[in-house]
Scaffold this active site. Structure first.
Site, PDB file in Angstrom:
ATOM      1  N   THR A  52     -11.390   1.294  -5.667  1.00 25.70           N
ATOM      2  CA  THR A  52     -10.736  -0.019  -5.512  1.00 25.70           C
ATOM      3  C   THR A  52     -11.208  -1.172  -6.425  1.00 25.70           C
ATOM      4  O   THR A  52     -12.251  -1.105  -7.047  1.00 25.70           O
ATOM      5  CB  THR A  52     -10.821  -0.484  -4.032  1.00 25.70           C
ATOM      6  OG1 THR A  52     -10.516   0.588  -3.195  1.00 25.70           O
ATOM      7  CG2 THR A  52      -9.949  -1.633  -3.729  1.00 25.70           C
ATOM      8  N   SER A  72      -7.156   1.607   5.924  1.00 28.47           N
ATOM      9  CA  SER A  72      -7.848   1.108   4.738  1.00 28.47           C
ATOM     10  C   SER A  72      -9.002   0.200   5.130  1.00 28.47           C
ATOM     11  O   SER A  72      -9.016  -0.351   6.225  1.00 28.47           O
ATOM     12  CB  SER A  72      -6.844   0.315   3.892  1.00 28.47           C
ATOM     13  OG  SER A  72      -7.510  -0.303   2.818  1.00 28.47           O
ATOM     14  N   ARG A 112       0.838  -1.182   0.000  1.00 26.79           N
ATOM     15  CA  ARG A 112       0.000   0.000   0.000  1.00 26.79           C
ATOM     16  C   ARG A 112       0.881   1.243   0.000  1.00 26.79           C
ATOM     17  O   ARG A 112       2.001   1.217   0.518  1.00 26.79           O
ATOM     18  CB  ARG A 112      -0.875  -0.045   1.257  1.00 26.79           C
ATOM     19  CG  ARG A 112      -1.869   1.091   1.390  1.00 26.79           C
ATOM     20  CD  ARG A 112      -2.878   0.735   2.471  1.00 26.79           C
ATOM     21  NE  ARG A 112      -3.778   1.818   2.833  1.00 26.79           N
ATOM     22  CZ  ARG A 112      -4.792   2.241   2.085  1.00 26.79           C
ATOM     23  NH1 ARG A 112      -5.026   1.702   0.906  1.00 26.79           N
ATOM     24  NH2 ARG A 112      -5.576   3.222   2.494  1.00 26.79           N
ATOM     25  N   THR A 114      -5.714  -0.557  -5.368  1.00 32.16           N
ATOM     26  CA  THR A 114      -6.449   0.705  -5.471  1.00 32.16           C
ATOM     27  C   THR A 114      -5.562   1.893  -5.826  1.00 32.16           C
ATOM     28  O   THR A 114      -4.349   1.860  -5.596  1.00 32.16           O
ATOM     29  CB  THR A 114      -7.179   0.997  -4.143  1.00 32.16           C
ATOM     30  OG1 THR A 114      -8.102   2.060  -4.338  1.00 32.16           O
ATOM     31  CG2 THR A 114      -6.218   1.367  -3.043  1.00 32.16           C
TER      32      THR A 114
END
Ligand SMILES: *[C@@H]1O[C@H](CO)[C@@H](O)[C@H](O)[C@H]1NC(C)=O
Ligand SMILES: *[C@@H]1O[C@H](CO)[C@@H](O)[C@H](O)[C@H]1NC(C)=O
Ligand SMILES: *[C@@H]1O[C@H](CO)[C@@H](O)[C@H](O)[C@H]1NC(C)=O
Length: 558
Positions: free
Chosen positions: A384, A442, A109, A402
């Protein structure tokens, strides 16, 4: 008296033999297929957001690729079919289960860059709207993540995974219907036409592409070709990175080459909870898996069966679910990047005593004032994509990817063709401060579930804040309420928004809606049901793969 004709006798015997062989064949075929529902696969399957990307993933598997190869190829494809959802300018969280059942998390991420706007969180919107602008760009992790997981589990050459997508990006794709519908919505149309995205998503007249147009990403095709040849380093230490940073600077952003160079993939063990005779593996915070686990552990205690869907029991079922979701909402601010918030572990959420205590606070005869659920409210988010893959060797991949909101923050890099994420907007409403290197909280929750009987369910979803509810209800429907995987995913959902208003997806059972109102819940009028769940399940040798129809999805397998 008739004489025996030797030829006739021979024919008869032959005929009987043929019949017998045919019968045996039929029997074998029938018994081998016992229990495998129509539409299931024997070997392997991919469930991505679109048929074309599921097929591309499947083709990789059929050419000897692993589930990781299939997942990467399907994700790359998704970056051009659903460019609003994800891309190489974003990040992912991926769970991989090896043959021995060990589940490992690859967390790539985005992170906060070393230099970021002071008081960034003052820019957070106070109402539900898109956060545009370069100040929200997090350091992209997508390609470093693919590289790390491919190094360990890939069986096909790296470059091969890019081939189909490069072709699509260069030659063009008939406008994907889902994207066309999106672009025609006024809010998205304005968003795109006023931004640098118009270079790829508008026609000559600078209006957004329509249903009959061809979508092309020529610059992205060139970029992917270089990355296919040179590896992820081209992006993180090479020319692509330099071009990207130059474009981000021009757009007013603060990312530097140093941010790209120092990006690290986090490889960690999955967290696991027991749901009766099922083990669920999921990524720890800042992912949202722990909230999913919290809700499911509460619901497990209500001993659900298919009978729970009958009559007034169905109202109680959803009432309990809504109450669990209200408690979960108020835990969101405690989901932070553990590396930077050591004192704030969220592990108590999966402590059985904690979920038992919360369950005991759920009353069957009605709901409660806001203060009952404790803690500060958060805000809602969206965006996403998710892909679930299971290969012939039993390797499973569950990956949620995403660029955050629709087309990220609408910042397009003309030199590279990359659409940048606006991931830092995920701190909004969830945190009061942030640090360089930190990953924003998230809702993403790529999960893998093992059943006692040796079955496996690879599942995850998209839709920002709606991920938790979409995945939780799909799992409840499938595991406990006796629905097929397809039925479990298709069933209309309930979304309890951050203000604890209950929102019903169109098509939701009217009698339950009435019952829920009677129990005193506030009813909302949420319009963006962007919840999508994609899953692959193997049980008794049969593989079911379901891509959510809400996004025109279609799975592929063999
Ligand atoms: C599965 O992963 C675990 C932990 O990384 C490792 O010890 C084991 O050898 C792996 N098994 C296979 C078959 O790859
Ligand atoms: C652009 O606008 C002109 C004049 O309105 C129109 O004739 C033409 O078809 C439009 N082109 C596209 C690609 O939409
Ligand atoms: C629910 O029942 C409890 C006692 O079991 C009672 O105190 C409470 O007032 C009831 N609430 C409603 C909304 O009827």
């Amino acid at each position: 008296m008739a004489r025996y004709n030797p030829l006739k006798v021979c024919c008869c015997i032959l005929l009987v033999l043929i019949c017998a062989v045919a019968l045996i064949c039929l029997c074998i075929a029938t018994f081998a297929d016992v229990g495998c529902p129509t539409g299931s696969f024997k070997n392997a399957a991919v469930a991505a957001d679109s048929q074309i990307c599921s097929e591309i993933g499947k083709n990789m598997l059929q050419q000897g690729g692993s589930a990781v190869d299939g997942a990467i190829a399907a994700l790359l494809c998704t970056s051009v079919i659903n460019p609003q959802s994800m891309g190489i300018g974003g990040g992912s969280i991926l769970a991989v289960r090896n043959k021995t059942g060990k589940v490992t998390i690859y967390n790539f991420r985005e992170t906060v860059p070393k230099k970021f706007k002071s008081n960034l969180l003052n820019d957070c919107p106070t109402t539900f709207r898109l956060s545009t602008g370069s100040q929200w760009i997090g350091v992209p992790g997508e390609l470093r993540g693919y590289e790390a997981v491919h190094k360990l589990y890939g069986r096909l050459p790296w470059a091969k995974l890019f081939e189909p997508t490069i072709k699509l990006a260069r030659e063009g794709i008939p406008m994907p219907p889902y994207l066309a519908t999106f672009l025609s919505a006024n809010i998205v149309k304005d968003h795109v036409e006023k931004s640098s995205l118009c270079e790829v998503l508008c026609n000559m007249n600078k209006t957004v592409l329509g249903k009959k147009d061809i979508l092309r990403f020529p610059k992205l095709a060139e970029t992917m070709e270089i990355i296919a040849k040179q590896g992820a380093d081209a992006f993180y230490v090479g020319k692509i990175g330099q071009d990207l940073i130059q474009d981000i600077k021009a757009a007013g952003g603060s990312l530097t080459m140093d941010d790209l160079k120092s990006f690290k993939v986090r490889v960690i063990d999955a967290q696991t909870v027991s749901l009766g005779n099922v083990q669920m593996h999921f990524p720890p915070p800042p992912a949202g898996g722990i909230l999913l686990a919290f809700i499911l552990r509460i619901m497990k205690g209500f001993s659900l069966t298919s009978d729970s869907l009958v009559g007034d029991k169905k109202i109680q079922l959803y009432h309990h679910y809504i109450e669990a979701a209200k408690f979960a909402n108020r835990q969101k601010r405690n989901i932070r990047d553990p590396t930077f918030n050591v004192e704030k572990s969220a592990d108590y959420l999966i402590d059985p005593t904690f979920s038992d205590n919360i369950r005991a606070l759920i009353t069957s005869n009605g709901t409660h004032d806001d203060s009952y659920y404790s803690n500060k409210p958060s805000t809602d988010h969206m965006g996403t994509t998710h892909v679930s893959v299971l290969d012939e060797d039993g390797l499973a991949v569950s990956a949620t990817s995403t660029i955050n909101q629709l087309f990220g923050g609408a910042v397009y890099s003309p030199r590279t063709g990359i659409i940048l994420n606006n991931e830092l907007a995920d701190f909004c409403g969830r945190a009061d401060s942030l640090s360089a290197g930190e990953q924003p909280p998230s809702s993403m929750t790529p999960a893998i579930l093992d059943t006692k009987s040796g079955g496996i369910l690879v599942i995850g979803g998209s839709g920002g804040s709606m991920i938790t509810t979409a995945v939780a209800l799909s799992i409840i429907n499938r595991l406990w309420l006796g629905m097929s995987l397809k039925g479990a995913i298709e069933a209309p959902i309930i979304f309890v928004d951050s203000k604890n208003f209950v929102n019903f997806e169109p098509g939701f059972d009217k009698s339950v809606m009435d019952g829920i109102k009677t129990l005193g819940h506030n009813i909302g009028n949420w319009r963006f049901f962007l919840n999508v769940v994609n899953a692959v399940e193997k049980e008794n040798g049969c593989i079911q793969a379901v891509s959510d129809r809400r996004k025109n999805g279609m799975s592929a397998g063999y």
